[in-house]
Design a protein around this motif. Structure first.
Motif, short mmCIF file in Angstrom:
data_model
loop_
_atom_site.label_atom_id
_atom_site.label_comp_id
_atom_site.label_asym_id
_atom_site.label_seq_id
_atom_site.Cartn_x
_atom_site.Cartn_y
_atom_site.Cartn_z
N SER A 242 0.70 -1.54 -0.12
CA SER A 242 -0.33 -0.16 -0.07
C SER A 242 0.42 0.93 -0.42
N PHE A 243 2.16 1.32 -0.97
CA PHE A 243 2.64 2.42 -0.96
C PHE A 243 2.20 3.54 -1.13
N ALA A 246 -3.89 4.93 1.20
CA ALA A 246 -3.69 5.94 2.76
C ALA A 246 -4.47 4.75 3.70
N ALA A 247 -5.03 4.27 3.13
CA ALA A 247 -5.32 2.73 4.26
C ALA A 247 -5.12 1.83 5.14
N GLY A 248 -3.47 2.22 4.35
CA GLY A 248 -2.10 0.84 4.62
C GLY A 248 -0.77 2.06 5.53
N GLY A 249 -1.52 3.70 5.27
CA GLY A 249 -0.31 4.11 5.59
C GLY A 249 0.37 4.98 4.79
N GLY A 250 0.01 4.13 3.10
CA GLY A 250 0.68 5.04 2.31
C GLY A 250 -0.21 6.66 1.76
N ASP A 251 -0.15 6.79 0.81
CA ASP A 251 0.02 7.75 0.09
C ASP A 251 -0.42 8.56 -1.33
#
Lengths: 537, 293
Positions: A242-243, A246-251
């Motif tokens: 999840s680069f 956002a759900a995985g801390g990415g953006d």
């Protein structure tokens, strides 16, 4: 710059004694498949780029046919998106970049007095992987579900969450294009560092060589970053990372940062060699030395350095802190200083010159004027609050087509007309070439100039339909587009005639005012040149 | 024309290998693409076969091309100038590798200093946090993602520290091997290079062990949010480079046993050792930014 040398004719005769390989080109298909000759590889690159230019152009015709009038009539929106995407990818990676690499292959060794490129076998490899990369990319259009449809910028989540399966093929074909560019750039850079003839000091190097040296540096610096970006797209889409999510801390904005860190230097990769070309042609047909050689070199280097700190001007509307917006705005506007230096120097070179208007000069003059228009609209887009209005409208499309078509591509055409007689030994069909120039010039402006107006009025890019108020302009834009496309068939005719060696023989110098090592060898340029390096005084 | 002594620059004859290599890359790209696509849909088939064919072709190309290259080098066709071309080419290739890693380090820095804090409401993003994931708190390592995936962070003590020491020592042994080569002390050269290869293999073994530990005991996987993503992509690409580096060193080892390389003429060895130092430096960066900080 490059000055007198011992004549290459002497070299060639003297070479027959100690030469290991034949001076005559091998024949048949294996000549092209197995070649290690920089001229052969240059020719391959140039023809490949031209074919890609026609294919990418055909896709642009599909786009313009659909946009000829409002409403959806010819293609469905998903296919329209695939056309905009693949048109962009082909023109950037398949047409402009390989054309410049082809010119570098042909010209750099001849301009610096080298026997060939530094790494000839790798040179062949970096060319031949390209057709395969585009075979994969174009082939993916015919798969179930279609090819890439997320724009050539492949923003996440369009390329991750919402893309089709063939994204994997897109990713790997971009990897191959990147490998090709990196190997090509390493070859150019090593050739220039290591293969210059005695006396060819840095500040005597022709500007095409200088600009390509700096371009090669940019390529090696940013193509791997593009490889990283596509790799993250691949893992996000297929392996659950999840680069850009956002759900995985990415953006998703992270994608844009990485992409444009590649993408902005990429813009200069596609224009710096053009600056070099124009800096050769203008002095020749003005019969004056280039005004401000050293400042040209420094301006090129400045543009290249600045290109690394301006990327986020592509992302003003994605939500950055105000401080960042200001920084990227001012850094971007700063680029107009070295670019202005260049335009000033070209104009100053022509000032009180004894000018004539042969075909290469016509294209070079058109370049200066039309590229500057593209530069000015770029300056408008650099201003953050203004960009909020222009972002993702046809104004942006107009801007980058002025710098890429009337900039990069016109410079490539200028270069081809300028050096073609040296390559073939015959003058090209000047009448046809002039037809090509004038048809292209008129149609390209009909094509791209009204895009400024519809863009300022709010027409969004990459949409197959539009509001009725834009109908008249779009009709003319499409007519301009078809005319520009057809005009390139004249170019094709000129090139076919030239490759059949039709036309008047030319002398070694070809153009009266031409200066540089490449004009001191015979026309056509022998298969091997400078087996023993000349001495540059 | 005062031409000084000029050693001819070797421009090779036509070669079949580049086009073989191009076909290989084509097959690898198509095969890898299909292989990946097969993971999401039944429509796609044949990826594995095409990929294997491509890798096989690449292997044939590498062996053929390198054999060609080595034969030319051993028969004295190469000049000093050509040696410089090779060295500069290798240096720029390593620079391109640095930039490849830079993309992933950039993603790491962006995620931990910008993306994660913003999701937690930092800067002017209070409403982002409030509206999207009100219970999410920014932290690094990100052991609990906004959508609730949890994991455990990988510590730096223990295995990673040992691995750091192993790679740093291997950089030194590699350097000693190079010095021995330049002094023409062949048996020392073999020993130091052999040691480097063993350390490289040891590193890779421990790295595999660490991955198993991460997956089995820590619940740290490729899917554990952006912390796991950056961890596995950075260490994974580094591991691939160490693997390649070890293979390069093994080939050099075999060539040394066959008596190749002289104190003056050893581009391949130099390139291999540069590459090895490069993967070591990348590891030190990884150890600092992925494990410790």
């Amino acid at each position: 710059m490059s000055t007198a040398t011992d004549t290459a004719n002497e070299d060639l005769q003297h070479d027959h004694h100690d030469d290991h390989h034949a001076h005559h080109a091998p024949s048949g298909i294996t000549r092209w498949l197995f070649t290690t000759n920089h001229k052969d590889i240059g020719t391959l690159y140039l023809w490949f780029a031209f074919i890609m230019f026609l294919i990418g152009g055909a896709m642009a015709m599909v786009i313009r046919a659909e946009l000829f009038q409002p409403g959806l009539q010819i293609v469905d929106p998903n296919f329209f998106n695939q056309m905009t995407t693949v048109h962009g990818l082909i023109m950037v990676f398949g047409a402009v970049m390989p054309a410049f690499t082809g010119l570098a292959n042909w010209l750099v060794p001849m301009m610096i007095g080298a026997p060939d490129m530094a790494l000839p076998r790798m040179n062949n490899w970096s060319f031949w992987i390209l057709p395969f990369a585009f075979l994969i990319l174009i082939g993916s259009l015919f798969l179930p579900g279609g090819g890439p449809n997320f724009g050539w910028t492949f923003y996440a989540p369009l390329s991750t969450t919402y893309s089709n399966d063939s994204t994997a093929l897109f990713v790997f074909s971009v990897h191959i294009m990147g490998i090709s560019s990196i190997m090509g750039a390493i070859n150019v850079i090593v050739t220039i560092f290591n293969m210059r003839a005695p006396g060819m000091t840095w500040m005597k190097m022709p500007l095409f060589v200088w600009t390509w040296l700096i371009t090669a540096f940019l390529l090696i610096a940013v193509m791997p970053v593009l490889a990283g970006a596509v790799t993250m797209v691949l893992t996000d889409k297929f392996f659950g990372t999840s680069f850009f999510d956002a759900a995985g801390g990415g953006d998703p904005v992270l994608f844009q940062h990485i992409f444009w860190f590649f993408g902005h230097p990429e813009v200069y990769i596609m224009i710096l060699p053009a600056f070099g070309i124009i800096s050769h042609i203008i002095p020749t047909f003005s019969r004056k030395k280039l005004f401000g050689y050293a400042s040209m070199v420094y301006a090129t280097a400045s543009i290249a350095l600045l290109s690394f700190i301006v990327w986020a001007h592509h992302m003003f509307t994605t939500g950055m802190p105000v401080g960042a917006e200001l920084f990227f705005m001012f850094a971007t506007m700063l680029i107009s200083v070295p670019t202005g230096v260049k335009v000033f120097n070209w104009v100053a070179t022509m000032w009180r010159g004894s000018m004539t208007f042969e075909v290469p000069m016509l294209f070079a003059l058109a370049f200066i004027i039309l590229f500057t228009i593209g530069g000015f609209s770029g300056l408008m887009l650099a201003i953050t609050p203004v960009d909020f209005q222009y972002h993702d409208t046809y104004f942006v499309v107009a801007h980058f087509h002025y710098v890429l078509v009337t900039g990069a591509i016109f410079s490539i055409m200028a270069a081809v007309y300028y050096w073609l007689p040296k390559w073939t030994g015959k003058m090209f069909d000047v009448t046809l070439a002039k037809w090509h120039f004038w048809c292209s010039l008129i149609s390209v402006n009909l094509l791209f100039f009204p895009m400024h107006f519809v863009g300022l009025a709010g027409m969004p890019r990459r949409i197959p339909d539009y509001s009725l108020q834009f109908a008249d302009f779009n009709k003319w834009i499409s007519i301009g587009g078809f005319a520009f496309g057809l005009s390139q068939l004249i170019f094709l005719a000129v090139l076919i005639k030239a490759s059949r060696k039709q036309g008047e023989p030319v002398d070694d110098r070809v153009w009266e005012g031409a200066e540089g090592l490449e004009w001191e060898i015979p026309s056509p340029a022998p298969y091997h040149t400078f087996d023993t390096p000349p001495v540059v005084k | 024309m005062a031409q000084q002594e000029y050693q001819k620059y070797y421009v090779p004859e036509q070669s079949v290998w580049p086009i073989v290599g191009a076909v290989a890359l084509f097959l690898i790209a198509v095969g890898a693409g299909l292989f990946v696509m097969q993971t999401v849909s039944e429509t796609w088939k044949g990826g594995g076969i095409v990929l294997s064919l491509g890798l096989l072709t690449l292997l044939v190309m590498l062996v053929g091309w390198f054999k060609n290259q080595i034969d030319e080098s051993m028969s004295g066709l190469y000049s000093d100038q050509l040696g410089r071309s090779y060295r500069q080419g290798m240096a720029w290739f390593i620079f391109s590798e640095v930039m490849f890693f830079a993309a992933f380090f950039g993603a790491l820095f962006y995620a931990r200093t910008i993306a994660v804090p913003w999701l937690g409401g930092a800067s002017n993003n209070a409403m982002t946090n409030e509206v999207l994931w009100p219970t999410f708190e920014a932290m690094w390592p990100l052991t609990s993602t906004p959508d609730g995936t949890t994991t455990t962070a990988m510590g730096w003590a223990g295995l990673p520290l040992y691995n750091t020491i192993i790679l740093m020592v291997s950089s030194v042994t590699c350097h000693f091997a190079h010095v021995s080569l330049e002094k023409n002390e062949r048996s020392k050269l073999t020993m130091w290079l052999g040691a480097t290869i063993l350390l490289g293999c040891l590193f890779l073994g421990l790295q595999v062990y660490e991955y198993i530990h991460a997956y089995r005991d820590l619940g740290l996987t490729l899917q554990s949010g952006v912390y796991g993503n950056t961890f596995f992509l950075l260490t994974g690409f580094h591991g691939m480079h160490v693997t390649l580096g070890t293979i390069i060193l093994m080939v050099l080892f075999l060539r040394i046993l066959k008596g190749h390389f002289t104190p003056e003429n050893h581009f391949a060895f130099q390139a291999g050792s540069w590459y090895w130092h490069f993967v070591d430096v990348v590891w030190v960066m990884l150890f600092i930014f992925v494990y410790i900080l």
